[in-house]
Design an enzyme around this catalytic site. Structure first.
Site, PDB file in Angstrom:
ATOM      1  N   HIS A  45       2.758   1.366   2.053  1.00 31.51           N
ATOM      2  CA  HIS A  45       1.942   1.785   0.921  1.00 31.51           C
ATOM      3  C   HIS A  45       0.580   2.292   1.376  1.00 31.51           C
ATOM      4  O   HIS A  45       0.078   3.308   0.904  1.00 31.51           O
ATOM      5  CB  HIS A  45       1.796   0.589  -0.017  1.00 31.51           C
ATOM      6  N   GLU A  97       7.049  -4.779  -7.207  1.00 31.17           N
ATOM      7  CA  GLU A  97       6.196  -3.952  -8.050  1.00 31.17           C
ATOM      8  C   GLU A  97       7.074  -2.946  -8.789  1.00 31.17           C
ATOM      9  O   GLU A  97       8.203  -2.670  -8.389  1.00 31.17           O
ATOM     10  CB  GLU A  97       5.170  -3.204  -7.191  1.00 31.17           C
TER      11      GLU A  97
END
Lengths: 647, 699
Positions: A152, A198
């Site tokens: 990420h 997520e």
């Protein structure tokens, strides 16, 4: 025992990620984020739910932080320094260094009184224990954590956590597709009770990024050709480097001389982290570090405040992202009114920020505060360059890990509900999307630990071949199944672990092999077997036999006797489906059951009354053990049927 | 478990090599090369030297072995060595002496602890049938690759000089040839017992190196890998160099710690993580560095002896492991080295440092440049090696493998090592070879040169030694521990100053016992040579075995059982039985056994179990049945029976027969070792079985 999952933040929302998981007596906090949309107490997770009296050291075993973004780490200094948590904190090596920079951003942003000071941050970071990717950390005797590469942002990790036999993965934010400077998330196939993932883009499915990149470059190029200025508001680490690599390449290719600026020392310093933390970057960057470090930007210069109103085209990367305040806001105020300029917004913007307003529609006026309004005449370019996985990536990860349960966090409620439905219907995995301050309970795995003797282990690992023949009916149609020739004899390895579990007072339970067991007890085996001797009417046998063997006339001739067993064998093979029938000449054997010709005049097991014409009856003696009780009586009934049967 | 030490090695550059049999797997620890054996070869004559040699004319590399020469050489056997005794041929390389006696296809796992332990690996991986899994840390693999590539490229110089090698046995290895060599040289070739001749190999190619690296699975510190379900293998920092490691191997029956040469508080690498090795069942102690320092070093050349060898104090506490005296001592050495270098430079001599230890090299770079700065000497520093540029770049991108102090530099925004700045400021110049055009343009003397190879036979050092050997102001810095006399032989007469220096390369003798006390193993394996040096008191909590080269040591197993985990659903199916005589609960169990992650797991399996009734029936009985009890139980079931004592059917006298008439006919034949039940129908038979079951113990 169950795994209890208390969602303190990022439940059906994006912001202040914080999940507290209790499993097998350990309590772990994953992330400790801050909600940027609020200015009051709501910006922090409600820590009072962890411990009513604020005794957090007892209530928590440890804190695990996935990466340094404020919505994942922002409340940590508050929690350690103001709330007084003093237990261990685990995060990857890079996270600590970035928090101070963020604090500056926060102060700049609002100029309001600080929730925590930089001393707080320094103190807080001293408590941090750095974790490397794939490093297995034994927090205490029972609790183990391991970081996996999440892709990420630099230093982002997913955390595998195991207590006893229960295991979970908390993903933090992750990206399943590699981009220019970061790799894709990587994880092993693990046995999991729970996956907490997520779901920022729970319903979005992104196409190839090349189109988006080309679009971005075209917009930037057009703007600078027209003499305009391009503002790219980003945070220090992440999209700034990604876009800058992209622009560098393009500038090189197109031989452009227009300056690219980085707004502050912060971003320049960030680039230095990148240069040294090559191991966190993508494969391509790693391979080329020695010849040319991809983060040595040739065209990038430092930007000075005085240059804001200088004439001429340029590209500027300014912090913070979302135009939530600070320098990017300052520049925005100056550049927004001109039609020549371009504002490029990469990725997600938090609600309440100017970035968010710009992205949701094209406003011509923006309220900076109560009194000031700003005309926005510049062009706005939205870039979907988010380093979050899309819905396909989430589904892929869930499918790959196949956990027993999934919990969705860090997403928008309606989209999460859709994804939740998909996970249940497509993958058959139970899924929850709890709101903030809700608790989800799921069952956990347990194993019973015992000792096992070597003989038991060895015998269990030995192959146990089972030979079975195709039965004759299946022969014609199934032997040539799918054009493949099925063999007569099929061999299967049916190894099974069989043994005896012994539990003695004061000793630990142990599995032994059957053979060892009596030795261990010092006892002698007492074998219980069954026996049964029964006659078969030779008249009937004679009938069948005479059709086969015409030469024989004496029923009790040796050749006659020897031919009866094969006939029984044929009969059994016909009528007993699925059994493993073996013929050894003297006897027929099915599992422990054996039958042979009884030549004795007075067999003790000849319990049944003999038929009247004694001389014409042939006796068969059977024996078996208890395991094959049912089978034995079935065979006997088949054989006895023959006696009175229709033949 | 069996342990065989193939080689005790020798010093930092030649680590030990062992084979371990555990859980049915064969593990090879390290596969080094004995590069000190290269000293028997003559270095490639440089242009300058070749002219001189022609005058002497008796040492032409291609000179044929005419009879005059033979007699001349015969005379020389007893005399001290001179440069002409060295072998003029493309060098071969010597692997671990007993390794070639093993069938490498039977090796299952290779664990590489350091880059030095990797140099012989391409010899294994190019053998057909070699299929072992190789594990090394990421950094070890990378540094090892660079070292091997450098070796191959330096070796090229020989190939170019002598022409391509024939595929046959080289001339110098033939028996007649060897007989003519001086005994010292012959011993290097053959070994003391003559067994080492088979260990010589022609060097691998660059392709072999590449192929080898493809087979290596790289790890990070504390990353778990599971070999074949049974062995969980982890690497932990050993502190010797960047990326070097010790191993933890966990199997179903024992946990093993393998300790290679380790340094507690290193100045650059991550420190020795001995906590992770605590509480293992077995410690394989393979740090033999303390042996090397004990063997008398020929210090004919050295005017500095840095071996500090304190008397052993047995009562040292575990805390003493981390004292910083070693660290300070090492710093002292570097300071001294720098001051010697500065002296030479001031006398306008050059300094040649053929030290290939990465840590020492990097620290020396920092120290020397700092001391030059302080003494305001403007002298260039050159690093000449085919891999230097990549090596220096690499060291700066691996912060997570470095010691705390270096890591902190990262967070304060500084480069990890000073060489980045030095290169930027044009104080440090990096060249691939001595004849690179850039070097020729840049070259200035006096200067400081770092270059390979420490054996003084390969690489740029040969050329520079030829150049400077006559200059009494120049300085050569050598690592002690090798035969310096032999190494310098081809460069005689040496006018150049030689400084021999030893560096810390492992756990010092006094720290061995405290370390073992901290680790608390049940069994420790130590080299035989340490038997006298490390004495254990009688109150030792652990037993000690001593190993010696090429002898297999069998280590008794500690547990008679393995760990096994039973799935909960299977555990719920248990039907416990209480044994009458013993205080014991027993249950039959059946399932599928899996081996994963170093543990045995029992699952209920996919097959539906047989019907419950048959399951509850005990299948195995023991004890002696009592007839009275049997009859009373039978009568309770409504079965009338009578006993017929005496002769059994098969003549066994002890057998007795119980006849049943009511409700139906049946017969129970009870013998010494077994009982036969014969009944007219299924129900009666099963009732009688139940009666028997109740008077016997069974499962």
């Amino acid at each position: 025992m169950a795994i209890e999952c208390l969602v303190l933040g990022a439940g059906q929302q994006v912001g202040k990620s914080c999940v507290v998981v209790s499993m097998n007596g350990k309590r772990i906090m994953f992330d400790c984020g801050m909600d940027m949309a609020y200015h009051d107490h709501r910006r922090h997770p409600d820590f009072s739910r962890i411990s009513e009296y604020g005794d957090f050291d007892k209530a928590l075993t440890c804190i695990v932080i996935t990466h340094f973004h404020l919505d994942h780490i922002g409340a940590l200094p508050y929690f350690t320094e103001v709330c007084g948590y003093r237990g261990p904190i685990y995060m990857t090596a890079l996270a600590p260094s970035m928090l101070e920079d963020y604090r500056k951003v926060m102060v700049e942003r609002r100029g309001e009184e600080e929730q925590f000071t930089s001393e707080h941050i320094v103190e807080c970071m001293k408590k941090v224990i750095a974790v490397d990717v794939k490093q297995t950390v034994q927090v205490d005797k029972d609790l183990m954590i391991r970081a996996y590469y999440a892709g990420h942002v630099l230093g982002a990790a997913m955390f595998y956590t195991k207590v006893g036999d229960s295991a979970i993965v908390y993903t933090g934010d992750y990206n399943m597709t590699p981009d220019r400077h970061l790799g894709a998330a990587q994880i092993d196939r693990l046995q999991l009770d729970l996956l907490i993932t997520e779901s920022t883009y729970a319903t979005t499915i992104r196409d190839s990024k090349y189109g988006r990149e080309a679009e971005f470059l075209k917009a930037v190029h057009k703007c600078v050709l027209g003499g305009g200025k391009v503002l790219i508001p980003t945070f220090a680490l992440g999209r700034a480097q990604e876009l800058c690599i992209l622009l560098e390449d393009y500038w090189e290719r197109m031989n452009l001389k227009i300056p690219i600026y980085f707004s502050s020392g912060l971003t320049m310093q960030a680039n230095m982290y990148y240069k040294m933390l090559i191991s966190w970057t993508s494969q391509k960057v790693k391979e080329t570090y020695s010849t040319r470090n991809a983060f040595d930007f040739k065209h990038v210069l430092n930007f000075d405040r005085s240059m804001i109103s200088a004439p001429g085209p340029c590209v500027l990367f300014a912090t913070p992202g979302w135009i939530s305040g600070g320098f990017s806001l300052e520049v925005f105020k100056q550049w927004a009114p001109s039609e020549m300029n371009l504002i490029t917004l990469p990725g997600y913007c938090a609600a309440g920020t100017i970035g968010h307003k710009l992205m949701s529609g094209k406003p011509s006026k923006i309220d900076l505060d109560k009194d000031t309004q700003l005309d926005v005449r510049c062009q706005i370019h939205q870039l979907s360059f988010s380093p979050h996985t899309d819905a396909k990536g989430i589904m892929d990860l869930v499918k790959f890990l196949s956990p027993k349960h999934v919990i969705l966090v860090h997403g928008e409620k309606p989209k999460m509900a859709t994804l939740k439905g998909r996970i249940y219907s497509e993958l058959g995995i139970r899924c929850d999307d709890p709101a903030n301050n809700e608790t989800v309970c799921i069952p956990s795995t347990h194993h019973v630990e015992v000792g096992a003797s070597n003989t038991f282990i060895r015998s269990s690992l030995n192959p146990n071949f089972n030979f079975s023949k195709m039965s004759s009916e299946d022969e014609s149609d199934s032997r040539l199944k799918d054009g493949k020739f099925m063999p007569w004899l099929q061999v299967k390895d049916e190894r099974a672990a069989e043994g005896i579990l012994v539990e003695e007072k004061g000793k630990r339970a142990k599995i032994v092999h059957l053979d060892e067991f009596l030795l261990m007890l010092g006892e002698k085996k007492h074998d219980i077997r069954f026996a049964y001797c029964f006659p078969i009417n030779t008249d009937n046998l004679e009938d069948t036999k005479s059709t086969d063997v015409s030469s024989s006339s004496n029923a009790l001739s040796v050749s006659g006797r020897s031919s009866w067993l094969p006939m029984l064998y044929i009969k059994l093979s016909d009528e007993l489906s699925g059994g493993n029938i073996q013929y050894f000449g003297e006897q027929i054997q099915v599992e422990s059951f054996s039958v042979s010709l009884c030549l004795k005049d007075r067999c003790p097991y000849r319990i049944v009354d003999s038929p009247p014409n004694k001389c014409e009856a042939v006796f068969f003696c059977c024996a078996w053990s208890i395991a094959d009780e049912k089978l034995a009586w079935k065979i006997i009934s088949i054989l006895e049927n023959r006696n009175y049967g229709t033949l | 478990m069996k342990f065989t030490c193939l080689s005790k090695g020798g010093g930092f550059h030649f680590p030990p090599c062992h084979v371990l049999n555990v859980c049915g797997f064969r593990i090879l620890f390290d596969c080094p090369l004995d590069l000190s054996a290269l000293t028997i070869f003559s270095p490639v004559p440089t242009g300058y030297r070749a002219v001189v040699d022609e005058k002497d004319s008796d040492c032409q590399p291609y000179s044929t072995l005419d009879s005059d020469c033979v007699t001349w050489k015969r005379q020389k056997i007893g005399k001290p060595l001179d440069a002409n005794d060295l072998i003029c041929a493309v060098p071969w390389y010597k692997i671990v002496k007993y390794l070639h006696l093993w069938n490498v296809s039977f090796i299952d796992v290779v664990l590489i602890s350091s880059p030095m332990g990797m140099l012989g690996l391409p010899f294994l991986t190019r053998i057909k049938g070699f299929s072992a899994k190789i594990y090394a840390t990421e950094v070890t693999a990378r540094l090892g690759q660079l070292m091997m590539e450098d070796l191959v490229s330096m070796h090229m110089e020989f190939r170019q000089f002598y022409g391509p090698e024939g595929s046959t046995f080289p001339r110098w290895m033939e028996e007649e040839e060897l007989d003519l060599r001086p005994s010292a040289l012959r011993e290097v070739v053959l070994g003391k017992d003559g067994a080492e001749l088979g260990g010589w190999m022609p060097l691998y190619s660059a392709a072999d190196v590449k192929h080898c690296l493809q087979k290596v699975q790289t790890l990070r510190y504390a990353e778990e890998v599971c070999y074949n379900g049974k062995l969980v293998i982890k690497a932990f920092s050993s502190g010797l160099e960047i990326g070097t490691c010790n191993w933890s191997i966990n199997g179903p029956k024992r946990d093993i710690a393998f300790i290679s040469s380790s340094i507690f508080v290193p100045a650059h690498a991550m420190s020795f993580d001995y906590h992770a090795l605590q509480g293992k069942d077995i410690v394989l102690y393979s740090d033999l560095s303390s042996l090397d320092t004990m063997e008398g070093i020929e210090d004919g050349y050295s005017f500095l002896t840095t071996d500090s060898f304190s008397t052993l104090s047995w009562e040292e506490s575990a805390q003493s492991l981390l004292n910083t005296s070693e660290h300070l001592e090492e710093r002292e050495k570097l300071y001294y080295l720098c001051s010697c270098a500065a002296d030479s430079l001031k006398a306008s001599g050059s300094v040649l440092i053929p030290i290939n230890r990465l840590g020492t090299f990097i620290q020396l770079l920092e120290q020397i440049s700092a001391s030059l700065e302080s003494s305001s000497l403007k002298v260039p520093i050159y690093v000449i090696s085919s891999v230097a540029e990549e090596l220096l770049a690499y060291t700066n991108v691996i912060p997570e493998w470095l010691c705390k102090e270096r890591q902190e530099k990262l967070f304060s925004g500084e480069p990890l090592f000073a060489h980045v700045e030095l290169i930027k400021d044009n104080k440090l110049h990096v060249f691939p070879t001595v004849h690179s055009p850039k070097l020729l343009i840049n070259w200035q003397e006096p200067c400081i040169v770092f270059c390979p190879h420490w054996c003084l036979r390969l690489g740029p050092v040969v050329h520079l030694l030829h150049r400077w050997s006559g200059d009494p102001n120049s300085l050569l810095v050598l690592e002690s521990g090798h035969d310096a006399q032999l190494a310098l032989l081809p460069f005689q007469p040496m006018e150049m100053k030689v400084l021999q220096c030893s560096f810390l390369s492992g756990i010092k003798l006094p720290k061995i016992l405290p370390l073992l006390n901290v680790l608390q193993p049940k069994i420790t394996l130590l080299p035989e040579d340490l038997r006298q040096k490390v004495r254990f008191t009688n109150v030792n909590p652990f037993s000690v075995f001593h190993y010696s080269e090429n002898k297999t040591l069998i280590i008794p197993s500690l547990k008679d059982s393995s760990e096994l985990e039973i799935a909960t659903d299977l555990a719920f199916q248990f039907q416990w039985r209480n044994l009458k005589h013993e205080n014991m609960n027993i249950t039959r169990l059946k399932g599928e056994l899996h081996v994963a992650h170093g543990k045995h797991w029992l699952h209920s399996g996919n097959k539906p179990s047989k019907s419950n009734s048959s399951k509850s029936r005990p299948l195995l009985h023991w004890g002696t049945p009592d007839l009275e009890t049997l009859l009373s139980i039978l009568s309770k079931m409504g079965i009338n029976a009578s006993v017929e004592q005496g002769v059994g059917v098969e003549g066994s006298k002890k057998a007795c027969i119980v006849h049943v008439h009511d409700p139906k006919k049946a017969l129970i034949e009870i013998g010494d070792t077994g009982t036969v039940i014969s009944a007219v129908d299924e129900n009666l038979a099963s009732l009688i079985f139940e009666a028997m079951d109740s008077i016997l113990d069974g499962i």
